[in-house]
Design an enzyme around this catalytic site. Sequence first.
Site, short mmCIF file in Angstrom:
data_model
loop_
_atom_site.label_atom_id
_atom_site.label_comp_id
_atom_site.label_asym_id
_atom_site.label_seq_id
_atom_site.Cartn_x
_atom_site.Cartn_y
_atom_site.Cartn_z
N HIS A 139 76.15 0.80 80.34
CA HIS A 139 76.48 2.23 80.30
C HIS A 139 77.35 2.65 81.50
CE1 HIS A 139 72.61 2.86 77.69
NE2 HIS A 139 73.51 2.11 77.12
N HIS A 146 76.92 5.65 70.12
CA HIS A 146 76.34 4.88 71.22
C HIS A 146 76.73 3.40 71.14
CE1 HIS A 146 73.85 4.12 74.66
NE2 HIS A 146 73.49 3.00 74.06
N HIS A 192 75.20 -6.47 71.68
CA HIS A 192 75.62 -7.01 72.98
C HIS A 192 76.02 -8.48 72.91
CE1 HIS A 192 74.65 -3.33 74.98
NE2 HIS A 192 73.39 -3.38 74.57
ZN LIG Z 1 73.33 1.22 75.22
#
Ligand SMILES: [Zn+2]
Length: 303
Positions: free
Chosen positions: A77, A233, A260
């Site tokens: 983030h 997001h 990810h």
């Molecule tokens: Zn995240």
Amino acid sequence: MTQEQTVRSAVECSGVGLHSGAPVSMRILPAPPGKGIVFRRIDLDGFEVEAISRNVARVSYATSLMKKGVLISTTEHLLSAFIGLGVDNAIVEIDNLELPILDGSALPFVELIQEAGLRKQRRPRKYLKILREVEMREGNKFISVYPAGSYSVSYSINFPHPLIGKETLQVELSNGSYLRKIAGARTFGSREDEKAMRDMGLIRGASRENCIVLTCDGIENGPLRFPDEFVRHKVLDLVGDLALLGKPILGRIVADRAGHAMHTALVSRILRDKTLWEEVTLSQEEHDTASSYSAHASAGSSL
Ligand SMILES: [Zn+2]
């Protein structure tokens, strides 16, 4: 901006890590041109871990870096906020193993960096310009990058939840779109998965203040900030993971149900094959052309 940038002054905040639940203080400091983003563990004699692909350690529910056994967890983030605001160089000091989760989005980091201000540096910014396409598939997950004159993302998710289902977002990341459309989107998790994740030692710092909590048919802590906050997001996470390329990218990313692990796999695949890209600097003119193209494209897509 055709030149590198750093923060103008030091700024700090504190919070808890999403997965560790550990309290942490963080400070962002200016760094010289060419330094990149470097994490510094001040609880471990100031040991430094560069935010680059080579240091990627564990990637499951968050992206963590490790160098010589020293961990920096949940970097995505903050790295996303740096890319979104065009910060090339900064030192990030933390006094524990995980970055603070704050409100679960990149917005508090963006506001912190804006409070510090940005300083233009003498060195021309180098972009990683994609020359040839790369496509990676894993079961029904997909991620790819194609040559383009600017940085754009098209992301699709398909979650079996009445509030989510199939969401697709297409976004040009230059020209302030990141701040308007991406930075505020929060992370999310479901009550259903909570116990299993806690049993794995994850989400010990999760709360209704830092993550959208999904129940079987709704959310506990509404309202959403965007109707499609979930896919936004995912774009936020992708931008943060792609920051591990070490320089901003010029290319069009298409992702479907990635995460990810696939984001960082794409990064290492790109870096491994030097025929896929070249390093370029942009003249002011080229930069303006890329930006006006972006402005046009994002205006078109919002119709
Ligand atoms: Zn995240």
